[in-house]
Design a protein around this motif. Structure first.
Motif, PDB file in Angstrom:
ATOM      1  N   ALA A  62      -4.657  10.682 -25.710  1.00 22.77           N
ATOM      2  CA  ALA A  62      -3.688  11.595 -25.108  1.00 22.77           C
ATOM      3  C   ALA A  62      -2.659  10.801 -24.309  1.00 22.77           C
ATOM      4  N   ALA A  63      -1.439  11.300 -24.290  1.00 19.57           N
ATOM      5  CA  ALA A  63      -0.362  10.633 -23.566  1.00 19.57           C
ATOM      6  C   ALA A  63      -0.654  10.647 -22.067  1.00 19.57           C
ATOM      7  N   ARG A  64      -0.416   9.527 -21.423  1.00 18.83           N
ATOM      8  CA  ARG A  64      -0.658   9.418 -19.984  1.00 18.83           C
ATOM      9  C   ARG A  64       0.505  10.065 -19.229  1.00 18.83           C
ATOM     10  N   THR A  65       0.168  10.809 -18.207  1.00 23.91           N
ATOM     11  CA  THR A  65       1.176  11.538 -17.436  1.00 23.91           C
ATOM     12  C   THR A  65       1.002  11.232 -15.952  1.00 23.91           C
ATOM     13  N   THR A  66       1.986  11.633 -15.171  1.00 28.60           N
ATOM     14  CA  THR A  66       1.980  11.367 -13.730  1.00 28.60           C
ATOM     15  C   THR A  66       2.182  12.651 -12.937  1.00 28.60           C
ATOM     16  N   HIS A  67       1.880  12.563 -11.667  1.00 31.03           N
ATOM     17  CA  HIS A  67       2.192  13.651 -10.734  1.00 31.03           C
ATOM     18  C   HIS A  67       2.492  13.044  -9.362  1.00 31.03           C
ATOM     19  N   LYS A  68       3.053  13.853  -8.465  1.00 29.66           N
ATOM     20  CA  LYS A  68       3.433  13.374  -7.134  1.00 29.66           C
ATOM     21  C   LYS A  68       2.463  13.934  -6.099  1.00 29.66           C
ATOM     22  N   LEU A  69       1.463  13.107  -5.769  1.00 23.98           N
ATOM     23  CA  LEU A  69       0.484  13.519  -4.772  1.00 23.98           C
ATOM     24  C   LEU A  69       0.464  12.594  -3.559  1.00 23.98           C
ATOM     25  N   LEU A  70       0.981  11.385  -3.715  1.00 22.46           N
ATOM     26  CA  LEU A  70       0.955  10.415  -2.621  1.00 22.46           C
ATOM     27  C   LEU A  70       2.183  10.577  -1.727  1.00 22.46           C
ATOM     28  N   THR A  71       2.026  10.170  -0.460  1.00 26.97           N
ATOM     29  CA  THR A  71       3.112  10.289   0.511  1.00 26.97           C
ATOM     30  C   THR A  71       3.205   9.016   1.342  1.00 26.97           C
ATOM     31  N   VAL A  72       4.425   8.586   1.615  1.00 23.73           N
ATOM     32  CA  VAL A  72       4.636   7.477   2.554  1.00 23.73           C
ATOM     33  C   VAL A  72       4.414   8.030   3.960  1.00 23.73           C
ATOM     34  N   LEU A  73       3.546   7.372   4.735  1.00 30.16           N
ATOM     35  CA  LEU A  73       3.097   7.949   6.006  1.00 30.16           C
ATOM     36  C   LEU A  73       3.986   7.607   7.187  1.00 30.16           C
ATOM     37  N   GLY A  74       4.659   6.446   7.151  1.00 29.68           N
ATOM     38  CA  GLY A  74       5.453   6.059   8.310  1.00 29.68           C
ATOM     39  C   GLY A  74       6.628   5.175   7.939  1.00 29.68           C
ATOM     40  N   GLY A  75       7.497   4.951   8.892  1.00 30.98           N
ATOM     41  CA  GLY A  75       8.624   4.062   8.695  1.00 30.98           C
ATOM     42  C   GLY A  75       9.837   4.734   8.075  1.00 30.98           C
ATOM     43  N   LYS A  76      10.681   3.922   7.463  1.00 27.20           N
ATOM     44  CA  LYS A  76      11.959   4.395   6.922  1.00 27.20           C
ATOM     45  C   LYS A  76      11.798   5.433   5.814  1.00 27.20           C
ATOM     46  N   ALA A  77      10.766   5.286   4.984  1.00 28.07           N
ATOM     47  CA  ALA A  77      10.571   6.200   3.844  1.00 28.07           C
ATOM     48  C   ALA A  77       9.518   7.267   4.137  1.00 28.07           C
ATOM     49  N   ARG A  78       9.306   7.560   5.387  1.00 22.93           N
ATOM     50  CA  ARG A  78       8.269   8.524   5.771  1.00 22.93           C
ATOM     51  C   ARG A  78       8.465   9.878   5.078  1.00 22.93           C
ATOM     52  N   ARG A  79       7.339  10.423   4.619  1.00 19.85           N
ATOM     53  CA  ARG A  79       7.238  11.732   3.960  1.00 19.85           C
ATOM     54  C   ARG A  79       7.801  11.755   2.536  1.00 19.85           C
ATOM     55  N   MET A  80       8.227  10.631   2.028  1.00 17.53           N
ATOM     56  CA  MET A  80       8.686  10.598   0.633  1.00 17.53           C
ATOM     57  C   MET A  80       7.482  10.619  -0.304  1.00 17.53           C
ATOM     58  N   LYS A  81       7.594  11.395  -1.376  1.00 12.80           N
ATOM     59  CA  LYS A  81       6.512  11.532  -2.346  1.00 12.80           C
ATOM     60  C   LYS A  81       6.560  10.401  -3.376  1.00 12.80           C
ATOM     61  N   LEU A  82       5.372   9.951  -3.794  1.00 13.54           N
ATOM     62  CA  LEU A  82       5.256   8.869  -4.766  1.00 13.54           C
ATOM     63  C   LEU A  82       4.501   9.335  -6.009  1.00 13.54           C
ATOM     64  N   LEU A  83       4.855   8.748  -7.149  1.00 18.49           N
ATOM     65  CA  LEU A  83       4.166   9.056  -8.402  1.00 18.49           C
ATOM     66  C   LEU A  83       2.802   8.377  -8.445  1.00 18.49           C
ATOM     67  N   SER A  84       1.872   9.022  -9.122  1.00 21.89           N
ATOM     68  CA  SER A  84       0.561   8.423  -9.401  1.00 21.89           C
ATOM     69  C   SER A  84       0.064   8.979 -10.739  1.00 21.89           C
ATOM     70  N   PRO A  85      -0.731   8.219 -11.493  1.00 17.71           N
ATOM     71  CA  PRO A  85      -1.216   8.703 -12.787  1.00 17.71           C
ATOM     72  C   PRO A  85      -2.231   9.831 -12.621  1.00 17.71           C
ATOM     73  N   LYS A  86      -2.176  10.790 -13.536  1.00 12.87           N
ATOM     74  CA  LYS A  86      -3.210  11.818 -13.575  1.00 12.87           C
ATOM     75  C   LYS A  86      -4.485  11.202 -14.131  1.00 12.87           C
ATOM     76  N   GLY A  87      -5.632  11.692 -13.681  1.00 14.81           N
ATOM     77  CA  GLY A  87      -6.901  11.130 -14.134  1.00 14.81           C
ATOM     78  C   GLY A  87      -7.335  10.001 -13.222  1.00 14.81           C
ATOM     79  N   MET A  88      -8.287   9.186 -13.740  1.00 13.94           N
ATOM     80  CA  MET A  88      -8.876   8.127 -12.933  1.00 13.94           C
ATOM     81  C   MET A  88      -8.508   6.738 -13.436  1.00 13.94           C
ATOM     82  N   ASP A  89      -7.408   6.618 -14.190  1.00 15.75           N
ATOM     83  CA  ASP A  89      -6.988   5.299 -14.663  1.00 15.75           C
ATOM     84  C   ASP A  89      -6.649   4.384 -13.491  1.00 15.75           C
ATOM     85  N   VAL A  90      -5.985   4.934 -12.501  1.00 14.00           N
ATOM     86  CA  VAL A  90      -5.628   4.189 -11.292  1.00 14.00           C
ATOM     87  C   VAL A  90      -6.074   5.021 -10.105  1.00 14.00           C
ATOM     88  N   ARG A  91      -6.820   4.394  -9.190  1.00 16.41           N
ATOM     89  CA  ARG A  91      -7.325   5.124  -8.029  1.00 16.41           C
ATOM     90  C   ARG A  91      -6.629   4.585  -6.780  1.00 16.41           C
TER      91      ARG A  91
END
Length: 321
Positions: A103-132
């Motif tokens: 199956a094609a690998r897909t992403t979603h935005k669940l991670l967040t930058v917690l502090g500093g200049k990019a605070r609260r910006m959402k980051l991409l992460s792979p769906k599933g457990m390929d990358v933890r």
């Protein structure tokens, strides 16, 4: 003396007359094949076995009456014939079945930058457990400890960060957001690099301050001076897939490399039932915390450990007052 029996109708619609000769020299019946249209040729079967003679006689008779002996006399195919053929073609005695496409690998935005200049910006992460990715509670605690140990609770000391097993890049991006001037990301998966890590750096605007190494960590360690320069890193984060590394070997390789300096900090995420040493080369363990099934160990210079103890004593005195 001969006794003739009545004619018998055979399956080939020919008359068969059996004449039995009462003779001391012959005890077997004699069969005469009669055909109204033409006389059957004589077949002499002298030097062949009984089974071969009978098979050839059947072929001759069927050809005379318009049947195809190859179709009628061919043995019935075995129900396992096709399977045996497949097994033979496979070459290993095991039937090879085509693999289903992944199956094609897909992403979603669940991670967040917690502090500093990019605070609260959402980051991409792979769906599933390929990358933890590192849990946000663990990441937040790690940076709070580093900032306090470095003597600047509001931000990190300026310097270079090495993010080993970077995956999504959330740890290195957090480091840039909080004050690091340059981060080297080491990630071996090309898809993660092209579809997750690089887009995250572009989205946060930190691509110009980043260096991506698409290589295994072991290979990077062997060629570290050529890939990252001779100067040691100020910070190193180690967040590997738990079951795929030997922590004793990995930490020994890191501590003995030129990547670690006297003022470096090392952040290590590791699972339960893993023994971590109290020191890493010239560095000492500043803290070791547990977050559910995850442990966080931070190594640093001795002066950072003394500063942390001093801060604790000052906090205790303030509470008493």
């Amino acid at each position: 003396m001969a006794v003739s029996s009545s004619p018998i109708l055979s399956p080939f619609r020919m008359k068969i007359t059996a004449t039995e000769f009462v003779s001391p020299s012959s005890t077997l019946p004699r069969i005469n094949f009669c055909n109204n249209r033409r006389q059957s040729p004589a077949v002499v079967l002298a030097s062949k076995s009984e089974k071969e003679s009978w098979s050839e006689a059947k072929r001759v008779l069927m050809e005379q009456y318009g049947f195809n002996p190859d179709e009628s006399l061919s043995p019935e195919p075995s129900p396992n014939g096709k399977r045996k053929k497949k097994l033979k073609e496979s070459g290993r005695g095991v039937e090879i079945t085509p693999k289903e496409p992944k199956a094609a690998r897909t992403t979603h935005k669940l991670l967040t930058v917690l502090g500093g200049k990019a605070r609260r910006m959402k980051l991409l992460s792979p769906k599933g457990m390929d990358v933890r990715p590192m849990m946000e509670v663990v990441k937040g605690a790690a940076f709070d400890i580093l900032q306090a140990a470095g003597g600047c609770p509001a931000s990190l000391r300026p310097g270079r960060w090495l993010d080993l097993y970077s995956g999504t890049g959330s740890v290195g991006i957090e480091a840039i957001s909080r004050g690091c001037s340059e981060v080297h990301f080491v990630e071996m998966d090309p898809w993660v690099v092209s579809d997750v890590l690089r887009p995250n750096l572009e989205w946060t605007g930190f691509l110009d301050m980043s260096v991506i190494h698409t290589v295994r960590v072991e290979k990077f360690m062997e060629r570290a001076q050529k890939l990252a320069g001779k100067e040691p890193f100020d910070y190193i984060s180690v967040t590997p897939p738990y079951m795929e590394v030997d922590y004793a070997v990995l930490m020994d390789q890191i501590s003995s490399s030129d990547l670690v300096g006297e003022d470096s900090f090392i952040v290590v995420e590791y699972p339960l039932r893993t023994d971590m040493l109290d020191s890493c080369g010239c560095l000492v363990k500043i803290t070791d915390r547990r977050f559910g099934r995850t442990h966080l160990a931070i190594y640093g210079p001795k002066w950072a450990q003394k500063k942390k103890k001093k801060e604790k004593s000052l906090r205790g005195a303030a509470v008493e007052i």
